[in-house]
Design a protein around this motif. Structure first.
Motif, PDB file in Angstrom:
ATOM      1  N   GLU A 187       0.853  -1.183   0.000  1.00  0.00           N
ATOM      2  CA  GLU A 187       0.000   0.000   0.000  1.00  0.00           C
ATOM      3  C   GLU A 187       0.887   1.231   0.000  1.00  0.00           C
ATOM      4  N   ILE A 194      -4.781   6.424  -1.502  1.00  0.00           N
ATOM      5  CA  ILE A 194      -4.165   5.122  -1.274  1.00  0.00           C
ATOM      6  C   ILE A 194      -4.229   4.300  -2.560  1.00  0.00           C
ATOM      7  N   TYR A 196      -2.451   0.616  -4.598  1.00  0.00           N
ATOM      8  CA  TYR A 196      -1.842  -0.684  -4.328  1.00  0.00           C
ATOM      9  C   TYR A 196      -0.854  -1.025  -5.427  1.00  0.00           C
ATOM     10  N   ARG A 220      -7.229  -5.002   2.432  1.00  0.00           N
ATOM     11  CA  ARG A 220      -6.914  -4.661   3.817  1.00  0.00           C
ATOM     12  C   ARG A 220      -7.017  -5.898   4.688  1.00  0.00           C
TER      13      ARG A 220
END
Length: 409
Positions: A187, A194, A196, A220
């Motif tokens: 992340e 945010i 990935y 998550r």
């Protein structure tokens, strides 16, 4: 021509040769037999003759042997401080109705002499006899380890990992390119948002790369999640589904979760006996295990076992499925310092206690393999190796007899 007299005591060995000339045995026959033999026995068989040594050391045979160990029942056991490992074969429990038995337990030597101070708590991310040794807290080097050959390979660090948060990792085999790959999912914060990032390390080219594909949803987890390898793909369990990463195409896919019969407080995803098994833990009641059936494009879940409603088991959150032996219809579960065997056909259970094991231990099913992690791997792939790896002298492990007690629950 040298004569051979060979009689193996291992239950996996399917042959017995007495006073035969090597020229009398078709090479296809002993090739087919040897690739089914456990690695510890193969290590002894390398001393039979030069022809067998050449065969066992051949890269194509090593790959074939690794493919045939997918249903292994070898259990690797780690002591509480991670300095020593043991191994035993669950197949050595010949009759679960025999209350008292004796089995062989291999006591392996400490691992610190190959440069690793300890082996982490099991299970670890693994594939075909290789383990991925990671340091989440201090972010030191990642290491590929073969506990059987005691070879290891340090992965190079990448500057792109300095300002990221690790979410998941995994180790798998890409048969299309004949390459072992390490995957990490991170992340990172870019422009206040945010995002990935998926990075893949190739053992063949000894380099990292960032792939275009990203996880299809919010990835998550409470902590870094270990990917489960099976059939050319890595699998991670999220809250409402399983995501898979195909190591050949480097593409992600989503798989729905099996139905929940209540509100589980915990879930687990494991590769057991060559199958993907997801377990639901229901508070103070039971564990339900679901097995994924893969019929080409269609994938669906079928219920494999249900274990619970037993006051003597204690905290069921400490139960963990560790093995599924399809030929016997048995599921093994670890609980504290002992085990349970579930007979899923007769819907019965037995408690197994093995004397002499550490009071506290972790474990996982783990096949031994000859997959090299020194320069010989790169040589076999026609790639020059430049990353520092070390190869240490092999020594014989110690075999001990341990008593086993099996009781009804």
């Amino acid at each position: 021509m040298r004569e051979v007299r060979l009689e193996s005591k291992t239950p996996f060995c399917l042959f017995r040769i007495q006073s035969l000339k090597m020229s009398d045995i078709p090479s296809e026959l002993y090739h087919n037999i040897l690739r089914r033999v456990p690695a510890d026995a193969l290590l002894r068989f390398r001393a039979v003759c030069k022809e067998w040594r050449r065969l066992i050391d051949d890269p194509s045979f090593i790959r074939s042997h690794a493919d045939n160990q997918i249903s292994t029942t070898t259990l690797l056991i780690r002591n509480s401080n991670g300095t020593r490992v043991y191994s035993l074969s669950l197949d050595s429990l010949n009759n679960i109705n025999d209350a008292h038995q004796v089995i062989d337990v291999m006591s392996e030597r400490a691992l610190y002499f190959i440069g690793l101070y300890e082996i982490p708590c099991l299970p670890m991310a693994s594939c075909n006899g290789l383990m991925l040794h990671t340091y989440y807290e201090i972010k030191e080097d990642w290491v590929l380890l073969n506990p059987f050959t005691r070879e290891y390979h340090v992965l190079p660090a990448e500057p792109n990992f300095q300002h990221t948060r690790l979410l998941g990792n995994g180790l798998g085999y890409d048969s299309a390119s004949d390459d072992y790959k390490v995957v990490r999912i991170d992340e990172l914060l870019l422009h206040g948002e945010i995002e990935y990032q998926t990075s893949v390390y190739s053992l063949k080219t000894e380099s990292w790369k960032i792939i275009e594909e990203c996880p299809p949803c919010e990835f998550r987890m409470p902590g870094p999640s270990k990917g489960v390898y099976l059939n050319g793909a890595l699998h991670w369990r999220l809250r409402n589904f399983v995501i898979t990463l195909n190591l050949a195409t480097e593409g992600y896919h989503k798989v729905p979760m099996p139905p929940k019969l209540g509100k589980p407080f915990k879930t687990r995803l494991d590769s057991l006996g060559g199958c993907l098994v997801l377990s639901y833990y229901y508070k103070k009641k039971r564990i339900d295990g679901w097995l994924m059936k893969d019929c080409g494009v269609e994938k669906y879940w079928v219920k494999l076992f249900s274990f619970g409603e037993l006051a003597s088991v204690g905290a069921k959150g400490r139960l963990r499925p560790i093995a599924y032996i399809q030929s016997k219809g048995q599921v093994f579960l670890k609980h504290d310092c002992g085990f349970f065997i579930l007979d899923i056909v007769n819907n019965s259970a037995k408690k197994v206690t093995i004397d002499g094991l550490p009071k506290r231990f972790s474990c996982q099913i783990f096949p031994g393999s000859f997959i090299p992690l020194d320069d010989s791997y790169a040589y076999a792939c026609e790639v020059r190796s430049s990353v520092g790896t070390k190869r240490k002298r092999k020594k014989t492990s110690k075999r001990c007899k341990h008593s086993v007690t099996i009781t009804d629950v």
